[in-house]
Design a protein around this motif. Structure first.
Motif, PDB file in Angstrom:
ATOM      1  N   LEU A 165       0.877  -1.168   0.000  1.00 14.68           N
ATOM      2  CA  LEU A 165       0.000   0.000   0.000  1.00 14.68           C
ATOM      3  C   LEU A 165       0.915   1.219   0.000  1.00 14.68           C
ATOM      4  N   ILE A 166       0.924   1.959  -1.085  1.00 11.91           N
ATOM      5  CA  ILE A 166       1.952   2.992  -1.267  1.00 11.91           C
ATOM      6  C   ILE A 166       1.501   4.394  -0.869  1.00 11.91           C
ATOM      7  N   VAL A 167       0.183   4.591  -0.706  1.00 11.70           N
ATOM      8  CA  VAL A 167      -0.344   5.931  -0.458  1.00 11.70           C
ATOM      9  C   VAL A 167      -1.434   5.888   0.604  1.00 11.70           C
ATOM     10  N   ASN A 168      -1.503   6.946   1.413  1.00  8.27           N
ATOM     11  CA  ASN A 168      -2.644   7.188   2.289  1.00  8.27           C
ATOM     12  C   ASN A 168      -3.007   8.662   2.156  1.00  8.27           C
ATOM     13  N   GLN A 169      -4.220   8.952   1.705  1.00  8.17           N
ATOM     14  CA  GLN A 169      -4.672  10.338   1.618  1.00  8.17           C
ATOM     15  C   GLN A 169      -5.263  10.767   2.949  1.00  8.17           C
ATOM     16  N   LEU A 170      -4.800  11.904   3.447  1.00  8.82           N
ATOM     17  CA  LEU A 170      -5.267  12.431   4.732  1.00  8.82           C
ATOM     18  C   LEU A 170      -5.468  13.937   4.619  1.00  8.82           C
ATOM     19  N   GLN A 171      -6.462  14.450   5.308  1.00  9.74           N
ATOM     20  CA  GLN A 171      -6.665  15.892   5.293  1.00  9.74           C
ATOM     21  C   GLN A 171      -5.563  16.570   6.105  1.00  9.74           C
ATOM     22  N   LEU A 172      -4.926  17.564   5.490  1.00 10.60           N
ATOM     23  CA  LEU A 172      -3.855  18.302   6.165  1.00 10.60           C
ATOM     24  C   LEU A 172      -3.721  19.681   5.547  1.00 10.60           C
ATOM     25  N   SER A 173      -3.687  20.677   6.407  1.00  6.61           N
ATOM     26  CA  SER A 173      -3.389  22.050   5.996  1.00  6.61           C
ATOM     27  C   SER A 173      -2.834  22.773   7.210  1.00  6.61           C
ATOM     28  N   HIS A 176      -5.479  22.668   9.664  1.00  7.78           N
ATOM     29  CA  HIS A 176      -6.062  21.364  10.022  1.00  7.78           C
ATOM     30  C   HIS A 176      -4.890  20.408  10.240  1.00  7.78           C
ATOM     31  N   THR A 177      -4.453  20.291  11.498  1.00  8.93           N
ATOM     32  CA  THR A 177      -3.194  19.599  11.783  1.00  8.93           C
ATOM     33  C   THR A 177      -3.289  18.483  12.829  1.00  8.93           C
ATOM     34  N   PRO A 178      -4.379  17.740  12.912  1.00 10.52           N
ATOM     35  CA  PRO A 178      -4.464  16.712  13.958  1.00 10.52           C
ATOM     36  C   PRO A 178      -3.380  15.643  13.854  1.00 10.52           C
ATOM     37  N   ILE A 179      -2.887  15.337  12.633  1.00 13.21           N
ATOM     38  CA  ILE A 179      -1.862  14.305  12.525  1.00 13.21           C
ATOM     39  C   ILE A 179      -0.513  14.791  13.045  1.00 13.21           C
ATOM     40  N   ILE A 180      -0.396  16.096  13.264  1.00 14.60           N
ATOM     41  CA  ILE A 180       0.844  16.679  13.792  1.00 14.60           C
ATOM     42  C   ILE A 180       0.717  17.031  15.266  1.00 14.60           C
ATOM     43  N   ASP A 181      -0.448  17.497  15.682  1.00 11.35           N
ATOM     44  CA  ASP A 181      -0.627  18.062  17.022  1.00 11.35           C
ATOM     45  C   ASP A 181      -0.229  17.111  18.147  1.00 11.35           C
ATOM     46  N   ALA A 182      -0.740  15.876  18.095  1.00 12.44           N
ATOM     47  CA  ALA A 182      -0.497  14.948  19.205  1.00 12.44           C
ATOM     48  C   ALA A 182       0.984  14.650  19.379  1.00 12.44           C
ATOM     49  N   GLY A 183       1.706  14.623  18.264  1.00 19.63           N
ATOM     50  CA  GLY A 183       3.131  14.341  18.331  1.00 19.63           C
ATOM     51  C   GLY A 183       3.941  15.447  18.977  1.00 19.63           C
ATOM     52  N   LEU A 184       3.371  16.645  19.005  1.00 17.13           N
ATOM     53  CA  LEU A 184       4.053  17.774  19.652  1.00 17.13           C
ATOM     54  C   LEU A 184       3.619  17.953  21.106  1.00 17.13           C
ATOM     55  N   GLN A 212      -0.721  11.807   1.038  1.00 13.81           N
ATOM     56  CA  GLN A 212      -1.213  12.834   0.130  1.00 13.81           C
ATOM     57  C   GLN A 212      -2.167  13.731   0.905  1.00 13.81           C
ATOM     58  N   ALA A 213      -1.848  15.002   0.965  1.00 20.18           N
ATOM     59  CA  ALA A 213      -2.622  15.954   1.769  1.00 20.18           C
ATOM     60  C   ALA A 213      -3.771  16.534   0.955  1.00 20.18           C
ATOM     61  N   TRP A 214      -5.008  16.113   1.309  1.00 15.55           N
ATOM     62  CA  TRP A 214      -6.150  16.685   0.604  1.00 15.55           C
ATOM     63  C   TRP A 214      -6.691  17.902   1.343  1.00 15.55           C
ATOM     64  N   SER A 215      -7.367  18.776   0.582  1.00 16.04           N
ATOM     65  CA  SER A 215      -7.893  20.051   1.100  1.00 16.04           C
ATOM     66  C   SER A 215      -6.817  20.869   1.805  1.00 16.04           C
ATOM     67  N   PRO A 216      -5.703  21.156   1.135  1.00 13.83           N
ATOM     68  CA  PRO A 216      -4.608  21.877   1.789  1.00 13.83           C
ATOM     69  C   PRO A 216      -4.876  23.352   2.047  1.00 13.83           C
ATOM     70  N   PHE A 217      -6.028  23.866   1.593  1.00 13.26           N
ATOM     71  CA  PHE A 217      -6.381  25.265   1.865  1.00 13.26           C
ATOM     72  C   PHE A 217      -7.633  25.384   2.736  1.00 13.26           C
ATOM     73  N   GLN A 218      -8.104  24.255   3.271  1.00 16.17           N
ATOM     74  CA  GLN A 218      -9.338  24.251   4.049  1.00 16.17           C
ATOM     75  C   GLN A 218      -9.051  24.239   5.550  1.00 16.17           C
ATOM     76  N   TYR A 219     -10.018  24.718   6.317  1.00 15.81           N
ATOM     77  CA  TYR A 219      -9.949  24.605   7.774  1.00 15.81           C
ATOM     78  C   TYR A 219     -11.108  23.733   8.241  1.00 15.81           C
ATOM     79  N   GLY A 220     -10.962  23.161   9.440  1.00 10.89           N
ATOM     80  CA  GLY A 220     -12.010  22.300   9.972  1.00 10.89           C
ATOM     81  C   GLY A 220     -12.231  21.100   9.069  1.00 10.89           C
ATOM     82  N   MET A 221     -13.435  20.546   9.107  1.00 17.05           N
ATOM     83  CA  MET A 221     -13.797  19.431   8.233  1.00 17.05           C
ATOM     84  C   MET A 221     -14.389  19.992   6.951  1.00 17.05           C
ATOM     85  N   ILE A 222     -13.506  20.530   6.116  1.00 15.90           N
ATOM     86  CA  ILE A 222     -13.886  21.169   4.851  1.00 15.90           C
ATOM     87  C   ILE A 222     -14.926  22.271   5.099  1.00 15.90           C
TER      88      ILE A 222
END
Length: 305
Positions: A165-173, A176-184, A212-222
């Protein structure tokens, strides 16, 4: 544009990709201009899904370029399946039929990448494995991945499938940074310390999966675009400050912020405006400093421990 290798594959893609969700609203001439412009910029991965425009976006895409072998070789075409009206479906039957329908609409014999679009609570991973093996053996799909999945969901699928499995698409901008926040915010007693995704960012790096970061200009849940939005003065002031400093647009800075992360994250940009894509593509040629990256993160309303 700089290139990245997608996951463990041999696919070389521009580090920014084009999302084609809105392509169904374009005329053939307009769509052709968007696609040719993207290729000229070095954007060679085109992201589709069977539900975009109820399939119409894939049709417009292929019709716009008069799909043929010569232009097909210049592209990495990716599509997604699994979202149906009112439910999710990772059954073997649906995966196979969805791919056949996408190939027909795209007027091509194969997808470079197929992603499972949204987690299906009723997934039977053995069926997914059978579908993937059939698609791989037939040459209809070359590589596979997922979208919006956490590590254990991915591990469950990987237990059965033979293909990487070579790709995982996740919302990130920036906003919208939940995949980063907990690690900090390790070992902290506040909301940002909550790990909502089971360390998916670190998992992806360990297992060589491209995010792959989808909705890179969005805040919240789109909920809307934050760039140029007066509701977010601090982050926009910082974006504009850095844009003037680097000689690019504020949107390019928002993308450069994602590209600065060492995980080699690939933003999926959904604009159908050729000039805006050209402006955004300049992000590939600038690098934010560590301090600039953190300045933007804090300007987006985040605090550091």
């Amino acid at each position: 544009m700089k290139k990245i290798t997608l996951g463990t594959s041999k696919l070389e893609a521009g580090e920014i990709s084009l999302g084609c969700m809105r392509m169904d609203a374009l005329s053939k001439k307009e769509a052709n201009y968007v696609i040719e412009n993207a290729l000229d910029l070095g954007v060679n991965l085109f992201d589709h899904a069977d539900i975009y425009g109820s399939g119409r976006s894939e049709e417009v895409f292929s019709d716009a370029i008069d799909m043929n072998a010569e232009i097909r070789e210049k592209m990495i075409i990716q599509s997604k399946c699994g979202i149906r009206k009112g439910f999710f479906d990772f059954s073997k039957e649906h995966i196979l039929s969805s791919v056949d329908d996408s190939l027909k609409r795209l007027q091509t014999d194969y997808l470079d990448i197929l992603l499972l679009h949204r987690p299906d609570a009723l997934v039977e991973p053995g069926e997914v494995a059978e579908a993937f093996s059939t698609l791989k053996a037939s040459g209809k799909v070359r590589y596979f991945g997922v979208s919006n999945q956490n590590p254990m969901q991915i591990e469950l699928v990987k237990k059965y499938v033979r293909e990487d499995l070579i790709v995982n698409q996740l919302q990130l901008s920036v906003m919208h940074t939940p995949i980063i926040d907990a690690g900090l915010n390790v070992n902290m007693q506040h909301d940002k310390a909550i790990d909502r995704d089971n360390s998916i960012l670190e998992y992806s790096r360990i297992h060589d999966m491209t995010i792959q970061a989808w909705s890179p200009f969005q805040y919240g849940m789109i909920e809307g675009v934050f760039v140029g939005n007066s509701d977010f003065p601090e982050v926009n002031a910082k974006l504009q400050e850095l844009a003037e400093k680097k000689g690019v647009t504020d949107s390019a800075i928002a993308i450069a912020w994602i590209l600065r992360h060492p995980a080699n994250i690939q933003p999926v940009v959904g604009t159908m405006n050729a000039k805006r894509l050209a402006d955004i593509a300049k992000a590939s040629h600038i690098t934010l400093t560590r301090q600039e990256w953190y300045d933007l993160y804090r300007a987006a309303g985040n605090t550091l421990p």
